[in-house]
Design an enzyme around this catalytic site. Structure first.
Site, PDB file in Angstrom:
ATOM      1  N   HIS A  62       0.820  -1.221   0.000  1.00 29.28           N
ATOM      2  CA  HIS A  62       0.000   0.000   0.000  1.00 29.28           C
ATOM      3  C   HIS A  62       0.853   1.269   0.000  1.00 29.28           C
ATOM      4  O   HIS A  62       1.901   1.339   0.646  1.00 29.28           O
ATOM      5  CB  HIS A  62      -1.004   0.012   1.157  1.00 29.28           C
ATOM      6  CG  HIS A  62      -0.424   0.028   2.536  1.00 29.28           C
ATOM      7  ND1 HIS A  62      -0.155   1.192   3.226  1.00 29.28           N
ATOM      8  CD2 HIS A  62      -0.088  -0.974   3.392  1.00 29.28           C
ATOM      9  CE1 HIS A  62       0.305   0.910   4.424  1.00 29.28           C
ATOM     10  NE2 HIS A  62       0.362  -0.403   4.542  1.00 29.28           N
ATOM     11  N   ASP A 179       6.135   1.912   6.779  1.00 26.88           N
ATOM     12  CA  ASP A 179       4.888   1.163   6.567  1.00 26.88           C
ATOM     13  C   ASP A 179       4.017   1.996   5.619  1.00 26.88           C
ATOM     14  O   ASP A 179       3.434   2.985   6.032  1.00 26.88           O
ATOM     15  CB  ASP A 179       4.222   0.952   7.924  1.00 26.88           C
ATOM     16  CG  ASP A 179       2.842   0.338   7.850  1.00 26.88           C
ATOM     17  OD1 ASP A 179       2.474  -0.179   6.780  1.00 26.88           O
ATOM     18  OD2 ASP A 179       2.119   0.407   8.856  1.00 26.88           O
ATOM     19  N   GLU A 213      -5.155   1.406   2.751  1.00 26.34           N
ATOM     20  CA  GLU A 213      -4.979   0.295   3.682  1.00 26.34           C
ATOM     21  C   GLU A 213      -5.002   0.774   5.123  1.00 26.34           C
ATOM     22  O   GLU A 213      -5.532   0.087   6.009  1.00 26.34           O
ATOM     23  CB  GLU A 213      -3.663  -0.430   3.382  1.00 26.34           C
ATOM     24  CG  GLU A 213      -3.498  -1.768   4.100  1.00 26.34           C
ATOM     25  CD  GLU A 213      -2.908  -1.648   5.494  1.00 26.34           C
ATOM     26  OE1 GLU A 213      -2.993  -2.626   6.256  1.00 26.34           O
ATOM     27  OE2 GLU A 213      -2.371  -0.558   5.837  1.00 26.34           O
ATOM     28  N   GLU A 214      -4.441   1.937   5.397  1.00 20.69           N
ATOM     29  CA  GLU A 214      -4.341   2.417   6.770  1.00 20.69           C
ATOM     30  C   GLU A 214      -5.698   2.751   7.381  1.00 20.69           C
ATOM     31  O   GLU A 214      -5.802   2.901   8.606  1.00 20.69           O
ATOM     32  CB  GLU A 214      -3.419   3.639   6.844  1.00 20.69           C
ATOM     33  CG  GLU A 214      -1.949   3.347   6.543  1.00 20.69           C
ATOM     34  CD  GLU A 214      -1.271   2.499   7.605  1.00 20.69           C
ATOM     35  OE1 GLU A 214      -1.950   2.101   8.571  1.00 20.69           O
ATOM     36  OE2 GLU A 214      -0.072   2.225   7.464  1.00 20.69           O
ATOM     37  N   ASP A 234       3.953  -6.187   3.888  1.00 19.32           N
ATOM     38  CA  ASP A 234       3.739  -5.139   4.886  1.00 19.32           C
ATOM     39  C   ASP A 234       4.820  -5.271   5.954  1.00 19.32           C
ATOM     40  O   ASP A 234       5.749  -6.060   5.813  1.00 19.32           O
ATOM     41  CB  ASP A 234       2.336  -5.259   5.486  1.00 19.32           C
ATOM     42  CG  ASP A 234       1.707  -3.902   5.775  1.00 19.32           C
ATOM     43  OD1 ASP A 234       2.425  -3.039   6.330  1.00 19.32           O
ATOM     44  OD2 ASP A 234       0.532  -3.695   5.469  1.00 19.32           O
ATOM     45  N   HIS A 314       4.418   2.373  13.244  1.00 14.55           N
ATOM     46  CA  HIS A 314       3.498   3.498  13.379  1.00 14.55           C
ATOM     47  C   HIS A 314       4.063   4.613  14.246  1.00 14.55           C
ATOM     48  O   HIS A 314       3.312   5.465  14.740  1.00 14.55           O
ATOM     49  CB  HIS A 314       2.127   3.051  13.900  1.00 14.55           C
ATOM     50  CG  HIS A 314       1.284   2.412  12.856  1.00 14.55           C
ATOM     51  ND1 HIS A 314      -0.071   2.255  12.969  1.00 14.55           N
ATOM     52  CD2 HIS A 314       1.598   1.885  11.646  1.00 14.55           C
ATOM     53  CE1 HIS A 314      -0.564   1.667  11.886  1.00 14.55           C
ATOM     54  NE2 HIS A 314       0.456   1.424  11.077  1.00 14.55           N
TER      55      HIS A 314
END
Length: 370
Positions: A62, A179, A213-214, A234, A314
């Site tokens: 993504h 990410d 995606e997030e 991922d 994150h």
């Protein structure tokens, strides 16, 4: 791969504002001579041709990242802020950001409401870490709500959190938004290896690059019915209690959406061993990927998850180029491998050729005898 990753990291792409990075990646695909199509909102489906066009396989990563949004305009000239995607307010404190309004861009910093030790003393350490205790200090001569309005800053403006990537001599990459931009860089590198090597693939392979995606949408909207196998790329978490390989690829056996396909995960493990790709297995409890969104959308496909190492996911993330190289190597091996099962060409088929996982019978005793 390093050059591509740097370009991706320095191109803002929070969920909901991904046009710039879609155009960037389309240019990279053009340079490689890889054909692609775009959905209405910009998800990319590129195609590496194969001997067989149906069934085919897909590899997905993504392009969208975490971000933030202006929630309210405050009387002190600062902006209340809420997250885009799921990430901790603790990692937002001190972040340099850019507010993207309809009429311009404004730099600033996300700060706690009590940010000065000279004023609040120990209260700066005791206030809860929560998005409601954060605000954006805009780098303009702004001291009131009206000043914000005069600078065209409004509720709902997208806030880009600066990546600030650093590449070290030891192969480490420290940055926000690895990410999944690190995963995208590994996937594009694998695709380039296929093109440069002029490899003839047994199956047509789609390179899927999703844009939401997030926020949980992921690969639900970019597949088509011919895809029988899909591998998601991922991040794998480096943390106590996890088994993620810091300098190799990690094959996830299960995430919070449930187990991945028995046969496809074990095929990837077999390929990693055969081609001497450093790897490990892991299970993730608080994690989901594009694969979950694809299955929840009703796609009857085999899915697997391959991860690059990611410390402090994150937040201020770190990976190593060796891990990304391992992911790219494994994806090249996977794209060059034959179909998992010939019967997967059909959406529905007879029982006679249905695969059976090799497992022990429940009645088998300790000596291996029924």
């Amino acid at each position: 791969m390093t050059d591509v990753l740097h370009q991706l990291l320095t191109t803002p792409s929070p969920s909901g504002m991904t046009d710039a990075i879609v155009n960037l990646v389309c240019g990279m695909l053009d340079d490689l001579g890889i054909e692609y199509e775009l959905t209405r909102r910009g998800a990319i489906r590129a195609t590496l041709p194969g001997v067989s066009k149906a069934p085919d396989r897909a590899i997905v990563a993504h392009l969208d990242t975490l971000g933030a949004m202006v929630k309210n305009l405050k009387s002190n000239g600062r902006c209340e802020v809420v997250p885009i995607g799921h990430w901790s307010a603790r990692f937002a404190e001190g972040a340099r950001v850019t507010i993207h309004s309809e009429l311009g861009q404004h730099h600033g910093t996300i700060l706690p409401l009590k940010a000065s030790g000279h004023t609040y003393n120990k209260e700066i350490d005791t206030q809860p870490s929560d998005w409601s205790n954060l605000e954006i200090r805009v780098d303009r001569r702004i001291h009131s709500k009206q000043d914000l309005i005069d600078h065209s800053i409004n509720i709902g403006d997208t806030v880009v959190v600066h990546a600030n990537p650093v590449f070290s001599d030891d192969g480490f990459v420290c940055s926000r938004h690895l990410d999944d931009k690190a995963g995208v860089a590994a996937l594009l590198t694998a695709a380039k290896a296929i093109v440069d090597g002029k490899f003839k693939l047994p199956l047509e392979c789609h390179i899927l690059l999703t844009i939401s995606e997030e926020v949980g949408v992921g690969a639900s909207h970019v597949l088509h019915g011919d895809v029988a196998e899909m591998v998601s790329i991922d991040n794998g978490t480096i943390a106590p209690g996890q088994n993620t390989c810091e300098y190799g690829a990690t094959i996830s056996m299960q995430d919070m959406a449930g187990p991945f396909d028995w046969h496809l995960t074990r095929k990837l493990l077999t390929l990693a061993k055969a081609f001497q790709v450093e790897h490990s297995r892991d299970v993730f409890k608080f994690y989901r990927s594009d694969a979950a969104a694809a299955l929840e959308a009703g796609n009857d496909i085999r899915t697997a998850l391959v991860c690059f190492a990611c410390d402090a996911s994150h937040g201020w993330e770190r990976t190593n180029l060796a891990s990304l190289e391992s992911v790219a190597d494994l994806m090249v091996a996977y794209m060059r491998s034959p179909i998992l099962f010939e019967r997967d060409e059909m959406a529905l088929g007879p029982k006679e050729d249905f695969p059976v996982a090799v497992v022990a019978s429940e009645t088998e005793d300790a000596y291996g005898e029924d």
